[in-house]
Structures are given as C-alpha cells and as structure tokens.
Motif scaffolding. Structure first.
Motif, PDB file in Angstrom:
ATOM      1  N   SER A 218       0.634  -1.247  -0.069  1.00  0.00           N
ATOM      2  CA  SER A 218      -0.079   0.048  -0.107  1.00  0.00           C
ATOM      3  C   SER A 218       0.993   1.219  -0.064  1.00  0.00           C
ATOM      4  CB  SER A 218      -0.874   0.047   1.140  1.00  0.00           C
ATOM      5  OG  SER A 218      -1.863  -1.221   1.097  1.00  0.00           O
ATOM      6  N   SER A 220       3.390   1.818  -1.699  1.00  0.00           N
ATOM      7  CA  SER A 220       3.760   2.006  -3.014  1.00  0.00           C
ATOM      8  C   SER A 220       2.760   2.049  -4.132  1.00  0.00           C
ATOM      9  CB  SER A 220       4.923   1.457  -3.304  1.00  0.00           C
ATOM     10  OG  SER A 220       6.150   1.371  -2.489  1.00  0.00           O
ATOM     11  N   GLU A 221       1.293   2.403  -3.748  1.00  0.00           N
ATOM     12  CA  GLU A 221       0.166   2.155  -4.452  1.00  0.00           C
ATOM     13  C   GLU A 221       0.329   3.103  -5.641  1.00  0.00           C
ATOM     14  OE1 GLU A 221      -4.498   1.608  -4.088  1.00  0.00           O
ATOM     15  OE2 GLU A 221      -3.364   2.195  -2.434  1.00  0.00           O
ATOM     16  N   ASP A 222       0.779   4.311  -5.324  1.00  0.00           N
ATOM     17  CA  ASP A 222       0.794   5.349  -6.501  1.00  0.00           C
ATOM     18  C   ASP A 222       2.189   5.529  -7.203  1.00  0.00           C
ATOM     19  OD1 ASP A 222      -1.972   5.928  -5.839  1.00  0.00           O
ATOM     20  OD2 ASP A 222      -1.320   7.173  -4.354  1.00  0.00           O
ATOM     21  N   ASP A 223       3.073   4.396  -6.936  1.00  0.00           N
ATOM     22  CA  ASP A 223       4.424   4.492  -7.288  1.00  0.00           C
ATOM     23  C   ASP A 223       4.404   3.966  -8.633  1.00  0.00           C
ATOM     24  OD1 ASP A 223       7.051   3.471  -8.028  1.00  0.00           O
ATOM     25  OD2 ASP A 223       7.789   4.309  -6.168  1.00  0.00           O
ATOM     26  N   GLU A 224       4.776   4.835  -9.751  1.00  0.00           N
ATOM     27  CA  GLU A 224       4.655   4.607 -11.104  1.00  0.00           C
ATOM     28  C   GLU A 224       5.487   3.278 -11.378  1.00  0.00           C
ATOM     29  OE1 GLU A 224       5.230   6.258 -15.693  1.00  0.00           O
ATOM     30  OE2 GLU A 224       5.270   7.625 -13.871  1.00  0.00           O
ATOM     31  N   GLN A 227       4.283   0.099 -10.109  1.00  0.00           N
ATOM     32  CA  GLN A 227       3.251  -0.493 -11.016  1.00  0.00           C
ATOM     33  C   GLN A 227       3.685  -1.260 -12.223  1.00  0.00           C
ATOM     34  OE1 GLN A 227       0.633   3.230 -11.333  1.00  0.00           O
ATOM     35  NE2 GLN A 227       0.022   2.979  -9.372  1.00  0.00           N
TER      36      GLN A 227
END
Length: 258
Positions: A218, A220-224, A227
């Motif tokens: 969680s 790093s949920e927004d880590d491009e 992903q």
C-alpha cells in the motif's frame, strides 16, 4: 525426540542489483521469497533493460519478510512463496487487493549432492541417511510441503529425528551442499542451475500446491515504477522466464509489458 533446528540469527539476505536509473529515482525495493531469488534476479535484469529502472532484492523466508513488512520495512513489492501472507497484508491494509496474483507455482524436489545415488521415495523409506534438511514449516511454505510429503508417505514420525530445520529454503539447500545433510527438500528452481547432484520430483498429490502470490504494498500504491514492475510480472516475457526457471504458471496471457 526433538527436531534438530538450525537457528541463524541473521537478517534476510539483501542483494543489490545495480543498473541504469531514471534520473535520481530510488531503486524499487523487492521482498522476495528465498526460493525465487535467482529467478527474481533474471526478471529484474530484464525489467531494467526495458525500462532503465533499477531494483534491490531482499530475500528470506516468506514469514521473515512478512514480519519485516509489518514492522515497517520500506518495501514496494512482496513476492511471497504462499498465498496467506499477501492475503494477511490486504486484511491489515498494508497490501493492495487488486494487485495480488499468483506469479508462480512452486515444485518440491528431494535433492542430494551425490549424483551417483538418485533419490526417490525408496530413499526415504530405507532411511539409511543421517540428516534430511527442510526449511522451517512455520515460516517457509516449502517446509510445510516437505512435512505434508512425509506425512503423506507415512514417514514423518520415523524420520523426524533425522530432520535438520533451516530458516529458509536457501539455507536448507546449503546444508546439503555443505555435507551437513545428505538430502534436502527444496524448490526445483534452486537445483536446475546446479552442476552435479540429483533430484526426485515429489509427486504433486503429496502436498498442497505451492501457489506463490505477488502483491503491491500500500505504501507504494501510487508509485509508477512499482506499478510497471507488477505489469511486467504479468507479461509473456516474465512468464517465460519463470517457467524456464522451474515453476508452473497460470497467469492469463495477453497483459501488456512495459
């Protein structure tokens, strides 16, 4: 009699893979189950070649890594050797539910460094060896599978005094390689690259399938970049590398790769 237990009070192994970075971005931080370390190195090398993103790998038993994550270790992605610990991370709010998937299905083997004496079920039944190495079934799924195998063969009670329990499946292999055990229950992917030795593929009916789940954490949920790595794991190239390493895969085809 008690199981002889090998206690190694050391942190999970950390392997740093240096590669080109995008600007000054920090490398991805991967927590990787010990059995999958070598394969993860291949995957990271391929991913880095495609994207320029570097990564560090911290390896250990799934239980060790899970504990580190719950205690705040700054990992981006967890490649577990089971399904339970990623599910527990989701339940606690520390894992992204939509990201979880089975990236590999492990295959258990009984390995010996003595190539002239291929092991098999009869080897276990004859029990002429002194020590049999397994990894801790409380923290390592391959240890659980080893115990299930011995129980399925009706041999656990007889062989329990001969068991040497390591903290990870990598350490179980090292025990056999060093001569501290004549045999070891380990992952097929660990022994395929070895020179010498022999192994017996344990029939899959003897143990619960070793489904290994990956999850984006969680934090790093927004880590491009994280992903992108998860998408890469879904792709055909990653599945090909995983299959060639000695794992089964059932990931649907057709997902894009970076």
């Amino acid at each position: 009699m008690r199981i002889l237990r090998l206690i190694l009070l050391v942190p999970a192994t950390v392997i740093v893979l240096f590669a080109a970075r995008q600007g000054m971005a920090a490398p991805l931080r991967l927590a990787v189950a010990a059995n999958f370390t070598q394969t993860a190195q291949q995957l990271v090398a391929e991913f880095t070649q495609k994207t320029g993103v570097s990564a560090t790998i911290s390896s250990g038993s799934s239980g060790q890594l899970f504990m580190q994550i719950t205690q705040g270790a700054p990992f981006d992605i967890f490649l577990s050797a089971d399904t339970k610990r990623p599910a527990d991370l989701i339940a606690s709010g520390m894992g992204v539910a939509a990201s979880r998937f089975t990236y590999a299905i492990g295959q258990l083997v009984l390995w010996t460094p003595a190539a002239h004496a291929p092991p098999g079920e009869q080897t276990l039944r004859q029990a002429t060896f002194t020590h049999l190495a397994i990894c801790n079934p409380n923290t390592a799924p391959y240890g659980t599978a080893a115990i299930e195998t011995l129980n399925g063969l009706g041999l656990y009670a007889r062989l329990k005094p001969k068991l040497v329990v390591a903290q990870s499946v990598s350490q179980a292999l090292e025990l056999a390689q060093s001569g501290n055990a004549e045999l070891a229950f380990v992952a097929l992917a660990q022994v395929l690259p070895l020179q010498g030795g022999a192994y017996w593929p344990v029939p899959s009916a003897l143990y619960t399938p070793i489904r290994q789940d990956a999850i984006l954490l969680s934090r790093s949920e927004d880590d491009e970049q994280a992903q992108k790595f998860m998408a890469f794991l879904h792709g055909a190239k990653a599945r090909s590398l995983i299959g060639a390493a000695g794992y089964l895969t059932d990931t649907p085809a057709g997902e894009p790769t970076p």
